[in-house]
Design an enzyme around this catalytic site. Structure first.
Site, PDB file in Angstrom:
ATOM      1  N   LEU A 130       0.845  -1.201   0.000  1.00 33.68           N
ATOM      2  CA  LEU A 130       0.000   0.000   0.000  1.00 33.68           C
ATOM      3  C   LEU A 130       0.876   1.245   0.000  1.00 33.68           C
ATOM      4  CD1 LEU A 130      -2.658   1.617   0.422  1.00 33.68           C
ATOM      5  CD2 LEU A 130      -2.413   1.137   2.882  1.00 33.68           C
ATOM      6  N   ASP A 131       1.640   1.414   1.062  1.00 35.12           N
ATOM      7  CA  ASP A 131       2.568   2.533   1.220  1.00 35.12           C
ATOM      8  C   ASP A 131       3.803   1.998   1.915  1.00 35.12           C
ATOM      9  OD1 ASP A 131       3.948   4.825   1.871  1.00 35.12           O
ATOM     10  OD2 ASP A 131       2.483   5.562   3.310  1.00 35.12           O
ATOM     11  N   PRO A 132       4.834   1.639   1.151  1.00 34.87           N
ATOM     12  CA  PRO A 132       5.035   1.929  -0.270  1.00 34.87           C
ATOM     13  C   PRO A 132       4.378   0.897  -1.196  1.00 34.87           C
ATOM     14  CG  PRO A 132       6.966   0.819   0.598  1.00 34.87           C
ATOM     15  CD  PRO A 132       6.029   1.007   1.768  1.00 34.87           C
ATOM     16  N   ASP A 135       0.921   3.998  -3.508  1.00 36.13           N
ATOM     17  CA  ASP A 135       1.262   5.424  -3.551  1.00 36.13           C
ATOM     18  C   ASP A 135       2.228   5.730  -4.682  1.00 36.13           C
ATOM     19  OD1 ASP A 135       3.285   3.977  -2.285  1.00 36.13           O
ATOM     20  OD2 ASP A 135       3.807   5.606  -0.920  1.00 36.13           O
TER      21      ASP A 135
END
Length: 384
Positions: A130-132, A135
């Site tokens: 997801l993050d990273p 994004d």
């Protein structure tokens, strides 16, 4: 460069914590064989039952030696363990000519082994969560769209913000419930953050002290910078003729978080590693995400570009998901993105060496289309 080691079709997924979700089920549909490694074989079997995957994946008790004994050339190892453990697992993968995948940032210890991976024909997939992860996909897509509209060689200024957070769908007094490793949450707050503000590189030794209000689709949140944003200026392909007004990658929290966490911040200022580890356990016990709770993931990435002639381009992506009875929003976003990357390794479409979820705009668009079809939904806004 050595030829790519062909994927064997066997996937070893290590860890069944809070971020393991339906992505594992997706791999059970596409891989020839899946093994789930957990602390004990019984706990691995319990996790498979919870995910409704009993009989579709094989439970295993994880130790590095046990994994090593079962690895074959072309196997894919997916690590959901903490990032400090990845280097040792990658070293074993290189020795056994197996591919490696994780959702974490690239550590120096992993980066040091990339040249050997290139020589060996092994894929090292990182930053595919997801993050990273998502994004990066959003940012690459926005930068490509802005470059097409404004022009690479045009003198322009820009502001890019990328904020992500896992928060309670139903706010509580603490304004947070732990949906990933509690120690990771606290240690991220202990790490200085570097970012660009008002055209100048800025360092926040205590990131929460740089918290500010941020409105997304009319809803107010609180955001603060996280880690080192500056290297991503180059990674996202922003033209050298453009000057950054703002460039920050950070964490998003519910409004009121800063006030609710004042006692935690006091501990972070003075506590040693042992105290912070104990605090993480205390907070996780007091504010867990239980089966009765629903988590919410919000990822908002925006880019605004202006040239000297008054031309302007702006756009943004928003991902806003709430967990359901089947899985948390965090598990869905992380595991499905990582599973998508692993499927690319199975297909042989990733080259040997270091790969991230996104390296180019074209590849980002492909991943975004695939993620949307996988049930990870988001919206794009473009203003010109």
């Amino acid at each position: 460069m050595t030829d790519l080691v062909p994927a064997s079709g066997t996937v070893h997924w290590i860890g069944a914590g809070l971020s393991t979700g339906s992505g594992l089920a997706r791999l059970c549909e596409t891989a020839g064989r899946v093994r789930l490694w957990h602390r004990t074989e019984e706990r691995a079997a319990d996790a498979l039952d919870r995910l409704d995957l009993a009989g579709r994946a094989e439970p295993r008790a994880y130790t590095l030696d046990a994994l090593t004994a079962e690895l074959a050339p072309g196997d894919i190892v997916v690590s959901m363990l903490p990032a400090p453990e990845h280097a040792a697992i990658l070293a074993v993968c290189l020795r056994k000519k197996a591919h490696f995948a994780c959702s974490s940032y690239v550590s120096d210890a992993v980066l040091e082994q990339v040249p050997e991976a290139v020589k060996t024909g092994v894929v090292v997939l990182t930053e595919a969560g997801l993050d990273p992860g998502i994004d990066h996909l959003f940012a690459h897509s926005l930068v490509a769209r802005a470059r097409e509209a404004i022009g690479d060689g045009t003198a322009a200024s820009y502001g890019l913000t990328s904020y992500c957070g896992g928060v309670p769908a139903l706010p509580n007094d603490f304004r947070y419930r732990f949906s990933w490793a509690p120690a990771g949450v606290l240690n991220a707050l202990r790490s200085p953050a570097r970012y660009i503000e008002d055209g100048t590189e800025t360092i926040a030794d205590r990131p929460w002290e740089a918290t500010r209000r941020h409105v997304v689709e009319g809803e107010a949140f609180e955001v603060y910078p996280n880690r080192d944003s500056v290297p991503f200026v180059a990674q996202y392909g922003l033209p050298s003729a453009w000057k950054a007004r703002t460039f920050v990658r950070g964490t998003l929290r519910l409004e009121g978080w800063l006030r609710a966490w004042q006692d935690v911040f006091a501990e972070l200022r003075t506590g040693d590693d042992a105290r912070i580890a104990a605090l993480a356990e205390e907070l996780a016990a007091e504010y867990p995400t239980t089966d009765a709770d629903r988590d919410r993931v919000v990822l908002a990435v925006s880019l605004d570009v202006r040239d000297g002639a008054g031309q302007q381009w702006s756009g943004g992506y928003l991902l806003d998901l709430v967990g359901d009875e089947e899985e948390s929003a965090m598990a869905r976003c992380v595991s499905r993105t990582l599973a998508l990357g692993v499927r690319h390794v199975l297909e042989g479409s990733l080259p040997p060496g270091l790969n991230r979820a996104a390296e180019t705009a074209a590849r980002s668009e492909e991943w975004l289309g695939e993620l949307s079809r996988e049930g990870v939904h988001f919206t794009l806004r473009v203003d010109q």
